[in-house]
Design an enzyme around this catalytic site. Structure first.
Site, PDB file in Angstrom:
ATOM      1  N   TRP A 150      12.710  -1.307 -12.749  1.00  0.00           N
ATOM      2  CA  TRP A 150      11.791  -0.197 -12.493  1.00  0.00           C
ATOM      3  C   TRP A 150      12.381   1.111 -13.026  1.00  0.00           C
ATOM      4  CZ3 TRP A 150      12.696  -4.078  -8.873  1.00  0.00           C
ATOM      5  CH2 TRP A 150      11.594  -4.878  -8.542  1.00  0.00           C
ATOM      6  N   HIS A 186       6.386   1.561  -7.825  1.00  0.00           N
ATOM      7  CA  HIS A 186       5.449   0.510  -7.417  1.00  0.00           C
ATOM      8  C   HIS A 186       4.858   0.875  -6.057  1.00  0.00           C
ATOM      9  CE1 HIS A 186       9.226  -1.901  -5.811  1.00  0.00           C
ATOM     10  NE2 HIS A 186       9.278  -0.629  -5.512  1.00  0.00           N
ATOM     11  N   ARG A 212       6.248   4.900 -14.276  1.00  0.00           N
ATOM     12  CA  ARG A 212       7.438   4.270 -14.874  1.00  0.00           C
ATOM     13  C   ARG A 212       7.934   5.135 -16.026  1.00  0.00           C
ATOM     14  NH1 ARG A 212       6.989  -1.547 -13.665  1.00  0.00           N
ATOM     15  NH2 ARG A 212       6.364  -1.445 -11.491  1.00  0.00           N
ATOM     16  N   GLN A 226      -1.558   0.209  -9.185  1.00  0.00           N
ATOM     17  CA  GLN A 226      -1.279  -1.118  -8.640  1.00  0.00           C
ATOM     18  C   GLN A 226      -2.108  -1.331  -7.384  1.00  0.00           C
ATOM     19  OE1 GLN A 226       2.944  -1.465  -7.896  1.00  0.00           O
ATOM     20  NE2 GLN A 226       3.300  -2.380  -9.911  1.00  0.00           N
ATOM     21  N   VAL A 269      10.959 -10.428  -1.762  1.00  0.00           N
ATOM     22  CA  VAL A 269      10.266 -11.638  -1.299  1.00  0.00           C
ATOM     23  C   VAL A 269      11.159 -12.864  -1.490  1.00  0.00           C
ATOM     24  CG1 VAL A 269       7.819 -11.009  -1.443  1.00  0.00           C
ATOM     25  CG2 VAL A 269       9.057 -11.605  -3.528  1.00  0.00           C
ATOM     26  N   ALA A 326       3.325 -11.068   0.633  1.00  0.00           N
ATOM     27  CA  ALA A 326       3.002  -9.802  -0.038  1.00  0.00           C
ATOM     28  C   ALA A 326       2.621 -10.128  -1.472  1.00  0.00           C
ATOM     29  CB  ALA A 326       4.200  -8.874  -0.018  1.00  0.00           C
TER      30      ALA A 326
HETATM   31  N1  DAH Z   1       6.252  -4.349  -6.883  1.00  0.00           N
HETATM   32  C1  DAH Z   1       6.287  -5.330  -7.926  1.00  0.00           C
HETATM   33  C2  DAH Z   1       6.289  -4.630  -9.288  1.00  0.00           C
HETATM   34  O1  DAH Z   1       5.951  -3.498  -9.377  1.00  0.00           O
HETATM   35  C3  DAH Z   1       5.120  -6.257  -7.817  1.00  0.00           C
HETATM   36  C4  DAH Z   1       5.218  -7.136  -6.640  1.00  0.00           C
HETATM   37  C5  DAH Z   1       5.898  -8.351  -6.719  1.00  0.00           C
HETATM   38  C6  DAH Z   1       4.703  -6.741  -5.422  1.00  0.00           C
HETATM   39  C7  DAH Z   1       6.007  -9.172  -5.646  1.00  0.00           C
HETATM   40  C8  DAH Z   1       4.820  -7.569  -4.303  1.00  0.00           C
HETATM   41  C9  DAH Z   1       5.493  -8.801  -4.438  1.00  0.00           C
HETATM   42  O2  DAH Z   1       4.327  -7.235  -3.122  1.00  0.00           O
HETATM   43  O3  DAH Z   1       5.596  -9.591  -3.341  1.00  0.00           O
HETATM   44  O4  DAH Z   1       6.647  -5.251 -10.251  1.00  0.00           O
END
Ligand code: DAH
Length: 358
Positions: A150, A186, A212, A226, A269, A326
């Site tokens: 990120w 994110h 980003r 998002q 996760v 999630a």
């Molecule tokens: N936050 C991640 C991104 O920006 C995307 C994401 C992945 C969100 C897995 C989630 C998750 O809630 O469980 O790449």
């Protein structure tokens, strides 16, 4: 009528049609009505006549003068004034320019509606976060290479000593990186805020803008949207996640679509996965695969997984008693698929040719 007067009037009517601009009109005025013009000269002659003749000639003179003046006025009106606008009540009115929602808002509204029907509440997070919520609480510590995923816009940084001092003073923030601010990379940090303040069970979505620090190209923007999902409580397992995603995409694209889950790594996760949606372009073909899904029959959409015990620990929840899933997806991405838009930069280009199509 006096011969001279007659001659003057004749000339007036001969040349009146040739007067087409203000300059020749002025010449006309000077020549006939001016202080040294033809009429004025005649008026001088009038003075030397005897009373009887004066009366007769004077009468004719005034008639002629009035006539010339009215010719002059008429010519002037035609030249100076715009032609009169004719108005008809049956003429169609001018259509006012009315704006409309952008493709992003349209898709967002639709997404919120579908998730609401599936029992999800919509939450809005903050676009400015601190390091703790964006990274640390999500199991992405400062020295961890996962942070490289990120690229971040950091906001005005406080001096390190100041940060240290403040952390020492505030017990609550001890060992928490809450002093460095950034534009959220994110929507996942909003999970942490929500988990801190609410007790499970719940199902929420968090849509919003993310940022980003990276070069733009057809598939990358420094600012995009998002949609995050978080479900905690009995039944919030991967089977439900798959069903929820399947239902969402089938309604969103108005086609019966399957979801494919693949193992992947996201620090917050465990297990983590990426999910793909059946390609909407070659869905009903016998042999699946097209240029858009690169012959795979599926299109990559986003990340998901079961909430990591570390995240529960960050917010003071017992990970042996709580579980849930999630997910996160890029809103522009799912809109691009729908309309076959091949460049994400178009969304913020302010190009009316693009915007007006929705
Ligand atoms: N936050 C991640 C991104 O920006 C995307 C994401 C992945 C969100 C897995 C989630 C998750 O809630 O469980 O790449």
């Amino acid at each position: 009528m006096n011969e001279t007067l007659e001659g003057i009037l004749k000339e007036v009517h001969q040349i009146r049609d040739q007067i087409k601009d203000v300059e020749t009109l002025e010449n006309f005025r000077v020549k006939f009505l001016g202080r040294k013009g033809l009429l004025a000269n005649l008026a001088d002659e009038l003075k030397s006549l005897d009373d009887e003749k004066k009366k007769k000639f004077g009468y004719q003179f005034n008639l002629a003068k009035k006539e010339i003046e009215s010719v002059y006025e008429e010519l002037k009106q035609n030249l100076v004034q715009e032609p009169k606008v004719r108005f008809s009540f049956r003429h169609p009115g001018q259509k006012p320019l009315v704006g409309h929602l952008s493709p992003i808002s349209l898709a967002l509204n639709q997404a919120i509606k579908i998730f609401t029907n599936l029992g999800f509440k919509t939450i809005l997070g903050s676009e400015i976060e601190n390091e703790y919520y964006n990274f640390d609480a999500l199991n992405i510590p400062a020295d961890h290479p996962a942070r490289d995923l990120w690229d971040t816009f950091w906001l005005d940084q406080k001096k390190e000593e100041e940060v240290d001092k403040k952390n020492q003073r505030s017990k609550k923030n001890k060992n928490k990186n809450t002093d460095r601010y950034l534009l959220r990379t994110h929507t996942s940090p909003s999970q942490v805020h929500y988990l801190e303040k609410n007790f499970p069970p719940f199902r929420i979505i968090i849509p919003g803008k993310v940022f980003r620090y990276e070069a733009t190209d057809k598939t990358h923007e420094f600012e995009f949207h998002q949609l995050e999902g978080l479900a905690i409580g009995a039944g919030a397992n991967l089977a439900e996640l798959k069903g929820v995603l399947e239902k969402f995409f089938s309604e969103f694209y108005k086609k019966n679509l399957k979801i494919r889950l693949r193992p992947a790594y996201f620090p917050f996760v465990e297990p983590g996965l990426e999910f793909d949606v059946e390609c909407i372009f070659c869905l009903n073909q016998k042999k699946k695969g097209c240029a858009i899904c690169k012959q795979s029959g599926f299109i990559e959409i986003g990340g998901a997984g079961m909430v990591h015990p570390f995240v529960f620990k960050s917010v003071g929840l017992d990970s042996s008693k709580n579980y849930g899933y999630a997910f996160g997806l890029g809103l522009e991405r799912i809109i691009m698929i729908r309309y076959k838009i091949n460049d994400i930069r178009l969304f913020h280009s302010n190009d009316k040719r693009f915007i007006e199509q929705f």
